[in-house]
Scaffold this motif. Structure first.
Motif, PDB file in Angstrom:
ATOM      1  N   LEU A 190      -2.846   3.126   4.842  1.00  0.00           N
ATOM      2  CA  LEU A 190      -3.707   2.238   5.532  1.00  0.00           C
ATOM      3  C   LEU A 190      -5.100   2.124   5.119  1.00  0.00           C
ATOM      4  O   LEU A 190      -5.974   1.455   4.953  1.00  0.00           O
ATOM      5  CB  LEU A 190      -3.645   2.237   7.128  1.00  0.00           C
ATOM      6  CG  LEU A 190      -2.127   2.056   7.621  1.00  0.00           C
ATOM      7  CD1 LEU A 190      -2.102   2.300   9.440  1.00  0.00           C
ATOM      8  CD2 LEU A 190      -1.519   0.966   7.237  1.00  0.00           C
ATOM      9  N   ILE A 191      -5.520   3.802   4.944  1.00  0.00           N
ATOM     10  CA  ILE A 191      -6.822   4.012   4.288  1.00  0.00           C
ATOM     11  C   ILE A 191      -6.962   3.371   3.166  1.00  0.00           C
ATOM     12  O   ILE A 191      -7.762   2.817   2.549  1.00  0.00           O
ATOM     13  CB  ILE A 191      -6.925   5.475   4.449  1.00  0.00           C
ATOM     14  CG1 ILE A 191      -6.940   5.948   5.988  1.00  0.00           C
ATOM     15  CG2 ILE A 191      -8.326   6.109   3.703  1.00  0.00           C
ATOM     16  CD1 ILE A 191      -7.115   7.426   6.065  1.00  0.00           C
ATOM     17  N   MET A 234     -13.565   2.402   9.206  1.00  0.00           N
ATOM     18  CA  MET A 234     -12.529   1.348   9.721  1.00  0.00           C
ATOM     19  C   MET A 234     -12.908   1.047  11.027  1.00  0.00           C
ATOM     20  O   MET A 234     -12.911   0.026  11.311  1.00  0.00           O
ATOM     21  CB  MET A 234     -11.049   2.018   9.471  1.00  0.00           C
ATOM     22  CG  MET A 234     -10.786   2.093   8.093  1.00  0.00           C
ATOM     23  SD  MET A 234      -9.308   3.291   7.980  1.00  0.00           S
ATOM     24  CE  MET A 234      -7.876   2.250   8.253  1.00  0.00           C
ATOM     25  N   ASP A 294      -2.339  -7.054  10.660  1.00  0.00           N
ATOM     26  CA  ASP A 294      -3.635  -6.513  10.205  1.00  0.00           C
ATOM     27  C   ASP A 294      -3.643  -4.942  10.641  1.00  0.00           C
ATOM     28  O   ASP A 294      -3.967  -4.839  11.689  1.00  0.00           O
ATOM     29  CB  ASP A 294      -4.794  -7.109  10.315  1.00  0.00           C
ATOM     30  CG  ASP A 294      -6.004  -6.651   9.659  1.00  0.00           C
ATOM     31  OD1 ASP A 294      -5.809  -5.491   9.021  1.00  0.00           O
ATOM     32  OD2 ASP A 294      -7.038  -7.134   9.315  1.00  0.00           O
ATOM     33  N   GLN A 295      -2.937  -4.194   9.724  1.00  0.00           N
ATOM     34  CA  GLN A 295      -2.902  -2.903  10.280  1.00  0.00           C
ATOM     35  C   GLN A 295      -4.088  -1.971   9.862  1.00  0.00           C
ATOM     36  O   GLN A 295      -4.262  -1.142  10.639  1.00  0.00           O
ATOM     37  CB  GLN A 295      -1.593  -1.975   9.484  1.00  0.00           C
ATOM     38  CG  GLN A 295      -0.392  -2.698   9.669  1.00  0.00           C
ATOM     39  CD  GLN A 295       0.782  -1.986   8.572  1.00  0.00           C
ATOM     40  OE1 GLN A 295       0.942  -0.799   8.875  1.00  0.00           O
ATOM     41  NE2 GLN A 295       1.026  -2.784   7.873  1.00  0.00           N
ATOM     42  N   VAL A 296      -4.949  -2.655   9.102  1.00  0.00           N
ATOM     43  CA  VAL A 296      -6.004  -1.734   8.929  1.00  0.00           C
ATOM     44  C   VAL A 296      -7.230  -2.110   9.958  1.00  0.00           C
ATOM     45  O   VAL A 296      -7.993  -1.261  10.317  1.00  0.00           O
ATOM     46  CB  VAL A 296      -6.728  -2.200   7.665  1.00  0.00           C
ATOM     47  CG1 VAL A 296      -8.382  -1.542   7.220  1.00  0.00           C
ATOM     48  CG2 VAL A 296      -5.721  -1.800   6.456  1.00  0.00           C
ATOM     49  N   ASN A 297      -7.191  -3.318  10.520  1.00  0.00           N
ATOM     50  CA  ASN A 297      -8.404  -3.830  11.391  1.00  0.00           C
ATOM     51  C   ASN A 297      -7.598  -4.424  12.521  1.00  0.00           C
ATOM     52  O   ASN A 297      -7.642  -5.790  12.628  1.00  0.00           O
ATOM     53  CB  ASN A 297      -9.439  -4.797  10.584  1.00  0.00           C
ATOM     54  CG  ASN A 297     -10.642  -5.051  11.439  1.00  0.00           C
ATOM     55  OD1 ASN A 297     -10.767  -4.672  12.568  1.00  0.00           O
ATOM     56  ND2 ASN A 297     -11.480  -5.822  11.199  1.00  0.00           N
ATOM     57  N   THR A 299       0.938  -1.129  -0.059  1.00  0.00           N
ATOM     58  CA  THR A 299       0.045  -0.207   0.040  1.00  0.00           C
ATOM     59  C   THR A 299       0.754   1.340  -0.012  1.00  0.00           C
ATOM     60  O   THR A 299       2.149   1.135   0.187  1.00  0.00           O
ATOM     61  CB  THR A 299      -1.008  -0.004   1.137  1.00  0.00           C
ATOM     62  OG1 THR A 299      -1.853   1.029   1.091  1.00  0.00           O
ATOM     63  CG2 THR A 299      -0.393   0.078   2.484  1.00  0.00           C
ATOM     64  N   TYR A 313      -7.706  -0.083   3.332  1.00  0.00           N
ATOM     65  CA  TYR A 313      -9.226  -0.249   3.730  1.00  0.00           C
ATOM     66  C   TYR A 313      -9.838  -0.102   2.430  1.00  0.00           C
ATOM     67  O   TYR A 313     -10.934  -0.875   2.062  1.00  0.00           O
ATOM     68  CB  TYR A 313      -9.486   0.683   4.563  1.00  0.00           C
ATOM     69  CG  TYR A 313     -11.054   0.786   4.946  1.00  0.00           C
ATOM     70  CD1 TYR A 313     -11.489  -0.461   5.705  1.00  0.00           C
ATOM     71  CD2 TYR A 313     -11.735   1.726   4.609  1.00  0.00           C
ATOM     72  CE1 TYR A 313     -12.784  -0.552   5.796  1.00  0.00           C
ATOM     73  CE2 TYR A 313     -13.216   1.506   4.598  1.00  0.00           C
ATOM     74  CZ  TYR A 313     -13.704   0.609   5.316  1.00  0.00           C
ATOM     75  OH  TYR A 313     -15.236   0.428   5.562  1.00  0.00           O
ATOM     76  N   TYR A 360     -11.382   6.915   9.180  1.00  0.00           N
ATOM     77  CA  TYR A 360     -11.102   6.141  10.472  1.00  0.00           C
ATOM     78  C   TYR A 360     -12.674   5.815  11.015  1.00  0.00           C
ATOM     79  O   TYR A 360     -12.716   4.699  11.741  1.00  0.00           O
ATOM     80  CB  TYR A 360     -10.179   6.681  11.530  1.00  0.00           C
ATOM     81  CG  TYR A 360      -8.765   6.195  11.010  1.00  0.00           C
ATOM     82  CD1 TYR A 360      -8.439   4.683  11.654  1.00  0.00           C
ATOM     83  CD2 TYR A 360      -7.879   6.455  10.121  1.00  0.00           C
ATOM     84  CE1 TYR A 360      -7.356   4.044  11.396  1.00  0.00           C
ATOM     85  CE2 TYR A 360      -6.941   5.935  10.131  1.00  0.00           C
ATOM     86  CZ  TYR A 360      -6.464   4.685  10.573  1.00  0.00           C
ATOM     87  OH  TYR A 360      -5.238   3.884  10.122  1.00  0.00           O
TER      88      TYR A 360
END
Lengths: 334, 388, 350
Positions: B147-148, B292, B250-253, A249, B151, B289
């Motif tokens: 990270l967004i 998220m 899992d950096q997003v969730n 990403t 997502y 966020y």
């Protein structure tokens, strides 16, 4: 209850100079009590505050140290005072201590005050200093509303009267109260990279990317910090990983001035999962238009000219031109 | 929960603003503290312990500034404890204070969190370059924007979802006189046309930098019973942390957020947060966020958060209002932002939220904070009635 | 409320450990304390650490420390910006509240990176004191001069405290100074920071420490001789040194009273006195008389691993109780200029 210790390391860690300093200094707004104090210093007066029980505290506290009640009655104290505690600084630090020669630090209780304030005493030699010695302010000729307007306390002979503050020679000093001070804070460090990062950084100097893993795990960490963060086990086994990887990403930054190391905007920072590594590397993607960067794009390391053991030796990553890696291969890492 | 039931009996905060040039750090925290004490009907002498939270000391250039604030906080002769858990610190501070009561060592605890960011500059404070550490060349937004993007890729969310949150929280802030940003004319178009900072984040998708302080008074059940105003009872508290980076993180969730929510819901007997809570004050520093964290906090299945935002479920008059106070997007004194979330949740169940009061039907609200690389979480559930 | 016991302790303080970074400092003590506790790491219910960002020269230094713990799956965890003795206090609250049955507490710091004396001087009032740049030692030396002038401390008492510490340091593998020396010999050495001599000032060193706490039932299961925390309290004084009585340590006195130090005789006391006059002042403030062995480890005067020093005092005092050298011990931690903030902990075996 046992102690822990380990044998010496074969290799000295890397050390680099580091300066922690907010450019221009911290700006401190003063509020009423300290505004009265600093305005007083500018005007060649010492100002304290009277508490509800009639004591006079200096510097003027905003809040009574005994009751936490707000204070609002300012009273002039001193200017002469008595040393209640002291020590001696034989080697002043340029840029921090404002006196260039040896001086004393002291708690000075100004006449008429019930508390003492911290000050510097320009006494020449420590033998002059004592608890109970009489001192008077030596005011700066140019006073702008800083703590150094009271340049130093100086010994006062018994029975002598303190000299009044000389006229302020600062240009354009008005009647307005002092409402703000600026406090430069410059701290210098010799930062030690640590054992594991030193190994990684020395690898970069050879254009190799060296990670580490723990004995019971196949997770290779790049850069290594010394432990497997999932278990806390030391990462004692070195593993060289590939110089290619996959962008998992990224973002395109359009705001300038975020870092001295930032290229001209727009630029791309990405998480790059190196082939063979368990965690993404975070940094720049170069060598293509920012709009061409994609999640899944294959990239290879870009090295700087310098062959130094420094994180900046690995400048970033650029496209390899290979087909994108399938989402399934890297989705767990983004 | 602990043997001693615990409640919030006083809440106070400053008017948050870009720069308070008229007060010292002590003066700033005092405004919040005096308001909280007055709300609780107490004086400094009634307080048994003080717990202080704030973000890194480099922001103000004072090493452990709570030491210098001991007089202003009325802490002299008392225990004073300083908590620092990155962005989640405001929430952690409230929880540590609650433990004093639950452990039976204090009846009334003063909780204070503050940041006087105008003493320096938040961008500098958060991204001080360190030797040997790869520099964060794109600032804090450059850390979170990827990270967004991840997502959006996962969820297939359309690009305007973030802007919906940016507008919603700013319109909520108009109901809150203490909020920093008051942008009465904000529109989706305005957000969509604001400066693109870190794609996909635009200027109006990001939080401001504020000077501000928040204070709570926590009390044992015995002390709460004699408080003049309503109490917000603590039904559950939880903190969870995980490392910044590890294999397949899992950096997003993040798991730590999911575990923290599960723990606090279990304590509070909450099966479905969307049905069992009246509102949530959640740490949303960047607009995206909200969807998220809707997923992370179990308000919906993974991938569905943006649909709730888009459908207005989290709106002021929605099924489960998120950040009726205006949230972090409207006020962000970093070290205090988490405590503001915790305190605003308490104000809602106390019925003290004024112009941004939401209907209290289920009697419970969630306060949430997070920090670091989305790795430190602190949450509590507070209720209008004592826990069973 | 249930009792809380100390079931293990580990420390790492040595100048040669300067090569380690913060994570590498924490790894061995956490591993050792957890191993020695007999509690599987996955079952430890709470973790709390103490450190100081300014020692590391940048924000969030505690975040990397977490890498040494192995926080996966995610753990209930917190951090105090203070000596880890205060982290132990937080962990003690959590166990007392019933939320956890055990806790890992650790502290770490690398004062070798910067000028820690200067850095800790920045704890003083940021408006009127810090801009003059007094160091932490300058502030403590001033307090010593006031105590001497008031006649509550004399240079011989200070030299005796320093000499006793240095002799004890010979037997402490974690001491960074150790010397077979008498008070007379120290008094013959130069006064470098009036009224202090070099031996009156704690030698700062990189270091770390870890302690595992457990609630009573668990502590009895895993430990043959758990050491109980029978009292713990901390208090703070005004930050203005000129508004404080520097001949006493009021906050240590009230913390000791709250912790119940005076309820029974004290066999051993471990004091975070970073300056020799503070040994004298703290003995008096804590009510620790001649029947008490003070600082058998040498105390902070032989090793001051900043941010772990107080936790190590608790660990050393607990070790003395566990070894049977003491039936009842007191540990002390300090923070802020010239003993502004003090924590007192009473430790007892069954």
């Amino acid at each position: 209850m046992t102690a822990t210790s380990e044998g010496p390391a074969p290799e000295a860690p890397l050390v680099e100079h580091h300066v922690l300093e907010y450019p221009g200094g911290y700006t401190r707004s003063l509020g009423p009590a300290l505004s009265a104090f600093f305005t007083g210093l500018r005007d060649g007066r010492l100002v304290g505050a009277r508490t509800a029980d009639g004591r006079v505290v200096v510097p003027p506290a905003e809040h009574d140290p005994r009751t936490a009640a707000p204070l609002g009655e300012w009273v002039e104290v001193g200017p002469a005072g008595t040393v209640t505690a002291w020590t001696w600084v034989a080697n002043p630090k340029p840029g921090k201590h404002h006196l260039s020669g040896p001086f004393g630090f002291a708690l000075v209780r100004p006449d008429g005050a019930d508390t003492a304030l911290v000050g510097v005493v320009d006494a020449g030699v420590p033998e002059v200093m004592s608890v109970g010695m009489r001192v008077a302010p030596r005011w700066a000729r140019v006073r702008t509303g800083t703590i150094h307007d009271l340049e130093a306390w100086v010994p006062l002979a018994d029975g002598a009267a303190p000299a009044p503050a000389p006229p302020n020679e600062a240009p354009e000093v008005g009647e307005e109260p002092v409402t703000r001070i600026v406090c430069p804070i410059r701290l210098e460090y010799e930062i030690n990279a640590g054992i594991a990062p030193s190994r990684y950084l020395r690898g970069l100097a050879q254009r190799r990317i060296i990670g580490q893993r723990a004995r019971d795990s196949d997770h290779v960490y790049v850069p290594p910090r010394g432990s497997d963060p999932m278990t806390g086990a030391p990462t004692e086994i070195e593993v060289e990983v590939g110089q290619t990887g996959t962008v998992t990403t990224f973002c395109i930054t359009n705001i300038a001035g975020l870092s001295e190391l930032a290229p001209p905007i727009p630029y791309v920072t990405a998480q790059v999962l190196l082939d063979g590594a368990a965690t993404p590397w975070f940094g720049l993607v170069t060598g293509c238009d920012p709009t061409e960067v994609r999640m899944g794009m294959r990239v290879r390391a870009v090295w700087s000219e310098q062959a130094a053991p420094d994180a900046r030796t690995l400048v970033g990553f650029e496209p390899t031109g290979e087909p994108d890696a399938p989402y399934e291969h890297w989705k767990d890492y983004a | 929960m602990g043997a001693v039931r615990t409640a919030v009996i006083g809440v106070g905060q400053t008017k948050h603003t870009a720069a308070r040039h008229d007060v010292t750090m002590a003066g700033l925290v005092r405004e919040a503290v005096l308001e909280a004490l007055e709300d609780a009907g107490l004086d400094f002498a009634d307080i048994d312990a003080v717990v202080v939270g704030k973000a890194p000391d480099t922001f103000e250039g004072v090493v452990m500034p709570e030491l210098a604030l001991a007089d202003a906080l009325g802490a002299v002769g008392k225990p004073l404890l300083r908590v620092h858990t990155a962005g989640s610190v405001g929430g952690s501070t409230a929880i540590v204070a609650a433990k004093h009561v639950m452990a039976g060592v204090a009846d009334r605890v003063l909780v204070v969190a503050f940041e006087k960011q105008s003493e320096s500059n938040a961008t500098w404070g958060l991204t001080i370059p360190m030797p040997f550490t790869p520099p964060l060349v794109a600032g804090a937004g450059g850390y979170f924007a990827p990270l967004i993007r991840a997502y959006i890729r996962r969820s297939g969310a359309p690009s305007h979802i973030g802007h919906l949150v940016a507008v919603k929280d700013r319109l909520n802030a108009l109901r809150n006189p203490k909020a920093h940003l008051h942008l009465p004319d904000i529109t989706l178009e305005q957000v969509a046309e604001s400066l693109l900072l870190w794609e996909p984040l635009r200027y109006l998708d990001t939080c401001p930098s504020s000077d501000g302080a928040m204070a709570l008074v926590l009390a044992s059940e015995r002390a709460a019973r004699s408080a003049p105003g309503p109490a917000a009872w603590v039904h559950g508290t939880a903190m969870r942390s995980e490392p910044t980076m590890f294999a397949r993180r899992d950096q997003v969730n993040p798991q730590a957020g999911r575990d923290c929510a599960a723990a606090v819901y279990r304590q509070a007997g909450i099966g479905d947060p969307r049905r069992d809570l009246d509102c949530a004050e959640v740490y949303v520093p960047f607009s995206w966020y909200e969807p998220m964290w809707l997923e992370n906090l179990g308000f919906c299945a993974p991938g569905e958060g943006w649909r709730l935002t888009e459908a207005g479920v989290t709106g002021f008059d929605g099924e489960i209002p998120w950040n009726p106070s205006g949230g972090v997007l409207s006020s962000n004194p970093i070290g205090a932002s988490g405590l503001i979330r915790f305190g605003e949740a308490a104000q809602q169940v106390r019925g003290r939220a004024g112009g941004y009061q939401v209907p209290i039907r289920r009697g419970r609200a969630l306060g949430h904070a997070y920090g670091g690389g989305s790795q430190f979480f602190a949450m509590w559930v507070v209720g209008a009635e004592p826990p069973a | 409320m249930r009792r809380v016991g100390i079931v293990s302790f580990a420390q790492l303080t040595s100048p040669r450990e300067r090569r380690r970074n913060e994570v590498e400092l924490v790894i061995p003590v956490v591993q050792e304390a957890v191993r020695a506790s007999g509690i599987p790491k996955a079952e430890i219910g709470f973790t709390c650490s103490g450190s100081c960002d300014y020692l590391a020269g940048g924000p969030f230094s505690f975040v990397a420390g977490l890498d040494a713990v192995g926080a996966w799956p995610p753990i209930p965890e917190s951090h105090v910006e203070a000596d880890a003795a205060w982290a132990l206090y937080e962990a003690w609250l959590v166990i007392r509240s019933g939320e956890a049955d055990s806790a890992l507490v650790y502290g770490f710091g690398k004062p070798s990176l910067g000028d820690v004396d200067e850095i800790l001087g920045l704890q003083a009032d940021p408006y009127t004191v810090a801009p003059l740049w007094p160091s932490a030692t300058d502030l403590a030396a001033m307090a010593a001069s006031a105590a001497i002038a008031a006649g509550v401390v004399d240079e011989r008492q200070m030299a005796e405290a320093a000499a006793a510490a240095r002799r004890a340091g010979l037997a402490n593998p974690h001491a960074v100074v150790g010397e077979d020396v008498t008070a007379e010999e120290l008094l013959a050495r130069p006064v470098t920071r009036p009224p202090l001599r070099d031996a009156d000032v704690a030698p700062v060193t990189d270091g770390s420490a870890a302690v595992v706490l457990a609630a009573e039932d668990l502590a009895r299961r895993v430990c043959d001789r758990p050491v109980w925390i029978t009292g713990i309290a901390h208090r703070i004084d005004t930050p203005s040194p000129g508004a404080r009585d520097l001949t006493d340590v009021a906050s240590a006195r009230s913390a000791a009273a709250a912790a119940g130090v005076g309820d029974a005789p004290v066999d051993v006391a471990e004091l975070s006195a970073r300056h020799s006059h503070e040994v004298v002042l703290l003995r008096r403030a804590l009510g620790v008389g001649s029947g008490t062995v003070v600082n058998p480890s040498g105390g902070a005067l032989v090793a001051d691993p900043v941010m772990s020093t107080g936790l190590i005092r608790i660990g050393e005092a607990a070790a003395a109780v566990r070894a049977g050298d003491a039936g009842r011990a007191v540990a002390h931690a300090a923070s802020g200029p010239a003993l502004q903030q003090n924590l007192v902990c009473v430790l007892e075996a069954d």
